[in-house]
Design a protein around this motif. Structure first.
Motif, short mmCIF file in Angstrom:
data_model
loop_
_atom_site.label_atom_id
_atom_site.label_comp_id
_atom_site.label_asym_id
_atom_site.label_seq_id
_atom_site.Cartn_x
_atom_site.Cartn_y
_atom_site.Cartn_z
N ASP A 38 26.67 39.32 24.90
CA ASP A 38 26.50 40.59 25.61
C ASP A 38 26.12 40.39 27.07
OD1 ASP A 38 27.16 42.04 23.37
OD2 ASP A 38 25.09 42.42 22.76
N GLY A 39 25.45 39.28 27.36
CA GLY A 39 25.02 39.01 28.73
C GLY A 39 26.06 38.31 29.57
N THR A 40 27.25 38.10 29.02
CA THR A 40 28.34 37.42 29.73
C THR A 40 29.47 38.40 29.97
OG1 THR A 40 27.79 35.29 28.71
CG2 THR A 40 30.02 35.53 29.59
N THR A 41 30.04 38.38 31.16
CA THR A 41 31.18 39.25 31.47
C THR A 41 32.43 38.40 31.68
OG1 THR A 41 30.87 39.20 33.87
CG2 THR A 41 29.64 40.89 32.62
N ILE A 42 33.57 39.04 31.51
CA ILE A 42 34.83 38.34 31.76
C ILE A 42 34.92 37.96 33.24
CG2 ILE A 42 37.35 38.69 31.86
CD1 ILE A 42 37.06 40.22 29.20
N GLU A 43 34.39 38.81 34.10
CA GLU A 43 34.39 38.50 35.54
C GLU A 43 33.64 37.21 35.82
OE1 GLU A 43 33.31 40.61 39.83
OE2 GLU A 43 32.75 41.60 37.95
N GLN A 44 32.48 37.03 35.16
CA GLN A 44 31.71 35.79 35.35
C GLN A 44 32.49 34.57 34.86
OE1 GLN A 44 28.32 37.00 33.01
NE2 GLN A 44 27.04 37.35 34.83
N ILE A 45 33.15 34.73 33.72
CA ILE A 45 33.95 33.62 33.18
C ILE A 45 35.05 33.24 34.16
CG2 ILE A 45 35.51 32.91 31.32
CD1 ILE A 45 33.90 34.85 29.48
N CYS A 46 35.74 34.26 34.69
CA CYS A 46 36.83 34.01 35.63
C CYS A 46 36.33 33.33 36.90
CB CYS A 46 37.53 35.33 35.97
SG CYS A 46 38.43 36.05 34.58
N GLN A 47 35.17 33.76 37.39
CA GLN A 47 34.61 33.13 38.59
C GLN A 47 34.31 31.66 38.35
OE1 GLN A 47 31.24 35.63 39.59
NE2 GLN A 47 32.49 37.03 40.82
N ARG A 48 33.69 31.37 37.20
CA ARG A 48 33.33 29.97 36.92
C ARG A 48 34.57 29.12 36.69
NH1 ARG A 48 28.20 28.01 33.40
NH2 ARG A 48 27.25 29.32 35.00
N ALA A 49 35.59 29.69 36.04
CA ALA A 49 36.82 28.93 35.75
C ALA A 49 37.79 28.94 36.93
CB ALA A 49 37.51 29.51 34.51
N ASP A 50 37.49 29.76 37.94
CA ASP A 50 38.33 29.89 39.13
C ASP A 50 39.74 30.38 38.76
OD1 ASP A 50 38.87 29.87 41.85
OD2 ASP A 50 39.55 27.78 41.85
N VAL A 51 39.76 31.48 37.99
CA VAL A 51 41.03 32.12 37.62
C VAL A 51 40.88 33.62 37.80
CG1 VAL A 51 41.63 30.34 35.93
CG2 VAL A 51 40.42 32.39 35.17
N SER A 52 42.01 34.30 37.85
CA SER A 52 41.98 35.77 37.93
C SER A 52 41.80 36.35 36.53
CB SER A 52 43.29 36.28 38.53
OG SER A 52 44.37 36.05 37.62
N GLN A 53 41.42 37.63 36.48
CA GLN A 53 41.29 38.29 35.18
C GLN A 53 42.65 38.39 34.49
OE1 GLN A 53 38.83 41.71 34.61
NE2 GLN A 53 37.38 41.12 36.21
N ARG A 54 43.69 38.56 35.26
CA ARG A 54 45.04 38.59 34.67
C ARG A 54 45.36 37.26 33.98
NH1 ARG A 54 50.71 39.85 37.94
NH2 ARG A 54 52.07 39.59 36.15
N THR A 55 44.99 36.15 34.65
CA THR A 55 45.20 34.84 34.04
C THR A 55 44.38 34.70 32.77
OG1 THR A 55 45.72 33.82 36.17
CG2 THR A 55 44.99 32.34 34.41
N PHE A 56 43.13 35.17 32.82
CA PHE A 56 42.27 35.10 31.64
C PHE A 56 42.97 35.73 30.44
CE2 PHE A 56 39.37 37.03 28.66
CZ PHE A 56 38.40 36.08 28.45
N PHE A 57 43.49 36.95 30.63
CA PHE A 57 44.10 37.67 29.51
C PHE A 57 45.45 37.10 29.10
CE2 PHE A 57 41.02 40.99 30.80
CZ PHE A 57 40.39 41.14 29.57
N ASN A 58 46.03 36.23 29.92
CA ASN A 58 47.23 35.50 29.50
C ASN A 58 46.89 34.46 28.44
OD1 ASN A 58 49.02 36.86 31.14
ND2 ASN A 58 48.89 35.37 32.81
N TYR A 59 45.61 34.04 28.41
CA TYR A 59 45.20 32.97 27.50
C TYR A 59 44.34 33.46 26.34
CZ TYR A 59 47.01 29.58 30.81
OH TYR A 59 47.85 28.83 31.62
N TYR A 60 43.49 34.45 26.58
CA TYR A 60 42.56 34.90 25.55
C TYR A 60 42.46 36.42 25.55
CZ TYR A 60 40.97 30.04 25.36
OH TYR A 60 40.92 28.67 25.22
N PRO A 61 42.32 37.02 24.36
CA PRO A 61 42.22 38.49 24.30
C PRO A 61 40.81 39.02 24.57
CG PRO A 61 42.25 37.58 22.09
CD PRO A 61 42.45 36.43 23.03
N SER A 62 39.80 38.14 24.49
CA SER A 62 38.42 38.60 24.65
C SER A 62 37.54 37.44 25.08
CB SER A 62 37.88 39.17 23.34
OG SER A 62 37.73 38.13 22.38
#
Length: 198
Positions: A38-62
């Motif tokens: 709950d304390g983690t956001t997709i935006e935070q994951i994308c920032q750490r992985a250096d990818v866009s949110q669109r790229t994130f959803f190309n690989y994982y649904p959640s």
């Protein structure tokens, strides 16, 4: 006879995809370990992985699926082909269908450790499994000729899979063998006698 090799560009593209997938997974897992799901956001994951949110959803649904590193496809075309050619009983063949990809595509030990450490990730795993369940049912129906039989057989094997995932022992036998053992354990409960009331 020579076997055609894939073009170099295809290999490079596949390596880049695997690198991106791994970077998203590792970033998600680190953040979930640090802050909880709950304390983690997709935006935070994308920032750490250096990818866009669109790229994130190309690989994982959640974010849960990313933290667990769940593969895009649960069953490879090769495994499906083997199941369609299999002979014998339906349930053992389904154990092969479910178990072999689990060994090949999932790091079972790490997956169990992550779920044990962060049980809030279990719904993400369950959702992923329900997403592939219908494919298992359709394949089982092809081989059994009966939708009802397919549903019952898949339900049994998926219940056994749940036992295997939750098993806290250090059993590192192949998933197929553990699934077949779990199926036998579930079926054996039918004959257990009740203890007389005191």
């Amino acid at each position: 006879m020579t076997i055609a090799q894939p073009p170099v560009g295809d290999n490079l593209r596949e390596r880049k995809k695997q690198h991106t997938r791994r970077a998203i997974h590792e970033s998600a897992l680190e953040l979930v370990d640090e802050n909880g799901l709950d304390g983690t956001t997709i935006e935070q994951i994308c920032q750490r992985a250096d990818v866009s949110q669109r790229t994130f959803f190309n690989y994982y649904p959640s974010k849960g699926a990313a933290a667990l590193g769940l593969p895009e496809t649960a069953i490879s075309p090769e495994t499906i082909a083997q199941f369609r050619q299999a002979t014998g009983d339906l349930v053992p063949a389904l154990c092969e269908l479910v178990g072999e990809p689990a060994d090949e595509r999932l790091d079972r030990i790490r997956l169990k450790e992550v779920i044990h450490r962060r049980p809030e990730l279990m719904p993400a795993f369950s959702q992923w499994m329900s997403g592939v369940r219908e494919q298992f049912v359709q394949l089982a129906e092809e081989r059994s000729g009966s939708r009802e039989t397919a549903l019952l057989a898949v339900t049994l094997v998926m219940a056994a899979f749940g036992l295997v995932v939750h098993d806290q022992s250090q059993n590192d036998a192949p998933a197929v063998d553990r699934l077949k053992e779990a199926v036998d354990r579930i079926a054996g409960v039918r004959t257990v006698k009740m203890v007389p009331p005191k």
